[in-house]
Scaffold this motif. Structure first.
Motif, PDB file in Angstrom:
ATOM      1  N   ILE A  78       0.832  -1.203   0.000  1.00  0.00           N
ATOM      2  CA  ILE A  78       0.000   0.000   0.000  1.00  0.00           C
ATOM      3  C   ILE A  78       0.871   1.259   0.000  1.00  0.00           C
ATOM      4  O   ILE A  78       0.558   2.241  -0.680  1.00  0.00           O
ATOM      5  CB  ILE A  78      -0.942   0.023   1.214  1.00  0.00           C
ATOM      6  N   TYR A  79       1.949   1.239   0.782  1.00  0.00           N
ATOM      7  CA  TYR A  79       2.832   2.405   0.837  1.00  0.00           C
ATOM      8  C   TYR A  79       4.273   1.987   1.062  1.00  0.00           C
ATOM      9  O   TYR A  79       4.562   0.841   1.438  1.00  0.00           O
ATOM     10  CB  TYR A  79       2.381   3.383   1.938  1.00  0.00           C
ATOM     11  N   LEU A  80       5.177   2.920   0.819  1.00  0.00           N
ATOM     12  CA  LEU A  80       6.581   2.799   1.186  1.00  0.00           C
ATOM     13  C   LEU A  80       6.850   3.845   2.253  1.00  0.00           C
ATOM     14  O   LEU A  80       6.832   5.048   1.978  1.00  0.00           O
ATOM     15  CB  LEU A  80       7.502   3.034  -0.021  1.00  0.00           C
ATOM     16  N   ILE A  81       7.046   3.378   3.503  1.00  0.00           N
ATOM     17  CA  ILE A  81       7.234   4.224   4.668  1.00  0.00           C
ATOM     18  C   ILE A  81       5.993   5.080   4.906  1.00  0.00           C
ATOM     19  O   ILE A  81       5.143   4.717   5.693  1.00  0.00           O
ATOM     20  CB  ILE A  81       8.502   5.089   4.557  1.00  0.00           C
ATOM     21  N   ASP A  82       5.851   6.218   4.229  1.00  0.00           N
ATOM     22  CA  ASP A  82       4.670   7.056   4.445  1.00  0.00           C
ATOM     23  C   ASP A  82       4.132   7.643   3.147  1.00  0.00           C
ATOM     24  O   ASP A  82       3.371   8.606   3.170  1.00  0.00           O
ATOM     25  CB  ASP A  82       4.991   8.189   5.432  1.00  0.00           C
ATOM     26  N   ARG A  83       4.475   7.035   2.015  1.00  0.00           N
ATOM     27  CA  ARG A  83       3.964   7.511   0.730  1.00  0.00           C
ATOM     28  C   ARG A  83       3.278   6.367   0.004  1.00  0.00           C
ATOM     29  O   ARG A  83       3.818   5.266  -0.076  1.00  0.00           O
ATOM     30  CB  ARG A  83       5.104   8.064  -0.134  1.00  0.00           C
ATOM     31  N   PRO A  84       2.085   6.612  -0.526  1.00  0.00           N
ATOM     32  CA  PRO A  84       1.362   5.522  -1.190  1.00  0.00           C
ATOM     33  C   PRO A  84       2.077   5.064  -2.458  1.00  0.00           C
ATOM     34  O   PRO A  84       2.662   5.867  -3.191  1.00  0.00           O
ATOM     35  CB  PRO A  84       0.001   6.151  -1.516  1.00  0.00           C
ATOM     36  N   ILE A  85       2.030   3.778  -2.701  1.00  0.00           N
ATOM     37  CA  ILE A  85       2.563   3.218  -3.939  1.00  0.00           C
ATOM     38  C   ILE A  85       1.602   3.553  -5.072  1.00  0.00           C
ATOM     39  O   ILE A  85       0.372   3.481  -4.889  1.00  0.00           O
ATOM     40  CB  ILE A  85       2.742   1.694  -3.791  1.00  0.00           C
ATOM     41  N   PRO A  86       2.097   3.954  -6.231  1.00  0.00           N
ATOM     42  CA  PRO A  86       1.203   4.319  -7.334  1.00  0.00           C
ATOM     43  C   PRO A  86       0.157   3.241  -7.611  1.00  0.00           C
ATOM     44  O   PRO A  86       0.469   2.058  -7.736  1.00  0.00           O
ATOM     45  CB  PRO A  86       2.168   4.471  -8.516  1.00  0.00           C
ATOM     46  N   GLY A  87      -1.092   3.661  -7.680  1.00  0.00           N
ATOM     47  CA  GLY A  87      -2.202   2.759  -7.971  1.00  0.00           C
ATOM     48  C   GLY A  87      -2.844   2.134  -6.748  1.00  0.00           C
ATOM     49  O   GLY A  87      -3.947   1.588  -6.837  1.00  0.00           O
ATOM     50  N   ALA A  88      -2.178   2.202  -5.583  1.00  0.00           N
ATOM     51  CA  ALA A  88      -2.705   1.531  -4.390  1.00  0.00           C
ATOM     52  C   ALA A  88      -3.970   2.212  -3.876  1.00  0.00           C
ATOM     53  O   ALA A  88      -4.946   1.537  -3.507  1.00  0.00           O
ATOM     54  CB  ALA A  88      -1.644   1.485  -3.304  1.00  0.00           C
ATOM     55  N   THR A 102      10.496 -10.807  12.703  1.00  0.00           N
ATOM     56  CA  THR A 102      11.919 -10.965  12.397  1.00  0.00           C
ATOM     57  C   THR A 102      12.222 -10.592  10.953  1.00  0.00           C
ATOM     58  O   THR A 102      13.091 -11.184  10.310  1.00  0.00           O
ATOM     59  CB  THR A 102      12.389 -12.407  12.683  1.00  0.00           C
ATOM     60  N   ASP A 103      11.517  -9.591  10.427  1.00  0.00           N
ATOM     61  CA  ASP A 103      11.813  -9.106   9.073  1.00  0.00           C
ATOM     62  C   ASP A 103      13.246  -8.587   9.021  1.00  0.00           C
ATOM     63  O   ASP A 103      13.584  -7.645   9.747  1.00  0.00           O
ATOM     64  CB  ASP A 103      10.883  -7.947   8.689  1.00  0.00           C
ATOM     65  N   PRO A 104      14.101  -9.144   8.183  1.00  0.00           N
ATOM     66  CA  PRO A 104      15.479  -8.657   8.132  1.00  0.00           C
ATOM     67  C   PRO A 104      15.601  -7.243   7.585  1.00  0.00           C
ATOM     68  O   PRO A 104      16.535  -6.516   7.936  1.00  0.00           O
ATOM     69  CB  PRO A 104      16.185  -9.661   7.218  1.00  0.00           C
ATOM     70  N   ALA A 105      14.661  -6.848   6.732  1.00  0.00           N
ATOM     71  CA  ALA A 105      14.726  -5.509   6.133  1.00  0.00           C
ATOM     72  C   ALA A 105      13.324  -4.966   5.972  1.00  0.00           C
ATOM     73  O   ALA A 105      12.335  -5.708   6.002  1.00  0.00           O
ATOM     74  CB  ALA A 105      15.430  -5.565   4.777  1.00  0.00           C
ATOM     75  N   LEU A 106      13.231  -3.652   5.824  1.00  0.00           N
ATOM     76  CA  LEU A 106      11.951  -3.016   5.512  1.00  0.00           C
ATOM     77  C   LEU A 106      12.141  -2.144   4.284  1.00  0.00           C
ATOM     78  O   LEU A 106      13.211  -1.568   4.074  1.00  0.00           O
ATOM     79  CB  LEU A 106      11.425  -2.218   6.702  1.00  0.00           C
ATOM     80  N   PRO A 107      11.105  -2.069   3.427  1.00  0.00           N
ATOM     81  CA  PRO A 107      11.246  -1.309   2.185  1.00  0.00           C
ATOM     82  C   PRO A 107      11.247   0.194   2.436  1.00  0.00           C
ATOM     83  O   PRO A 107      10.668   0.685   3.400  1.00  0.00           O
ATOM     84  CB  PRO A 107      10.033  -1.734   1.372  1.00  0.00           C
TER      85      PRO A 107
END
Length: 336
Positions: free
Chosen positions: A24-34, A160-165
């Protein structure tokens, strides 16, 4: 088996459960089309839910964030690992028990909401340590947690997510911070609450009643594996962490039901494929341990065919056998 989904994918399910970061988003910005995709589901009167491993916000805060992006959401539609961790500890500990928190104020608030007492130091006699992601988590926090766990406190990790987008690419997630304590303590957490553990998804799926639920996620190691463990169909969207190369190398327990470039696959049968699959126009031959793609057609169909071949021979080395194949591989972010 073919790659053609046929009718709209969404029409086969009573509930759509979304991961958030990377979907739906990356950090605090919506992904295009979401925003448009979720708005369309609301307009059609279709129930939705959101399940996130992110423990840095409360359910109400996540709902407010979504609403601010143009996605109307209610707190009861949002399932977070922070709330799930608090409920688990509520059921295991006496009322008012001290819990050492490694994470954000949101995680502390979830503990207070269930009648537990969040603390910051090991000398406050915590009966448990709960560890969730927080951008301000530092060595001192991890040191206090280490002392408390060595002293007998239950160690609970929200995920235990090793990374976040992020817009700058994957950044260290809670799993990376958990790994610090794992190294220091020489053992794993007692409990991991979030994905790929199935609890968040099974809770969401109960809201579908007797209907089927579809999980939409961007990570094979959390979203897709969690959906499979919960017995749910899943749609991998290539807008977040996992990419086509990772999909081709996926172990059986991390393979999605469908793949789409983005959320348009929920509505457009031409924008989603079932994997693995076979499609007219594309063929794959194994040559010296490399899969050679030839023919022509949609890139997503090529990906479905490649999944079938790669998963059968356990090889993800790809090369193009035609000009059209080279173009398709480039569209999928695969070298060839």
């Amino acid at each position: 088996m073919t790659t053609d989904v046929g009718d709209r994918l969404v029409d086969g399910y009573a509930l759509v459960v979304f991961d958030l970061d990377g979907v739906i988003y990356l950090i605090d910005r919506p992904i295009p089309g979401a925003v448009e995709a979720v708005g369309r589901l609301h307009a059609e009167g279709r129930p939705v839910a959101y399940a996130t491993n992110n423990a840095s916000r409360r359910s109400s805060e996540v709902a407010d964030l979504l609403t601010g992006m143009g996605v109307p959401a209610r707190a009861e539609e949002v399932l977070t690992s922070a709330a799930a961790a608090a409920e688990l500890l509520r059921d295991r500990l006496p009322a008012g028990a001290a819990v050492l928190v490694v994470g954000t104020e949101a995680l502390r608030a979830e503990l207070r909401a269930v009648g537990l007492n969040p603390v910051s130091r090991a000398d406050e006699s915590p009966l448990a340590v709960v560890q969730g992601f927080g951008p301000q988590v530092c060595w001192a926090d991890l040191a206090e947690a280490s002392v408390a766990v060595r002293g007998g406190a239950i160690w609970v990790a929200t995920n235990t997510d090793p990374a976040l987008p992020s817009g700058r690419g994957p950044l260290p997630g809670n799993g990376a911070l958990v790994a610090v304590l794992r190294t220091a303590l020489g053992r794993d957490p007692d409990v991991v609450v979030g994905k790929p553990e199935p609890a968040l998804f099974t809770t969401a799926a109960r809201r579908a009643g007797h209907g089927r639920a579809l999980l939409v996620g961007d990570r094979l190691d959390t979203d897709i594996e969690g959906a499979r463990r919960a017995g749910l169909d899943s749609l991998l969207v290539l807008t977040g962490v996992s990419d086509a190369a990772e999909l081709l190398a996926a172990a059986p327990h991390r393979r999605p039901t469908y793949v789409s470039m983005d959320l348009s696959g929920l509505f457009d049968p031409a924008a989603v494929v079932r994997v693995p699959g076979e499609a007219g126009g594309w063929s794959v031959a194994e040559r010296d341990g490399t899969l050679e793609l030839s023919g022509s057609g949609r890139p997503l169909d090529a990906l479905a065919v490649l999944c079938g071949a790669a998963w059968s021979v356990r090889s993800a080395r790809i090369r193009a056998g035609s000009t059209q194949a080279r173009t398709a591989l480039a569209a999928l972010g695969l070298s060839g």
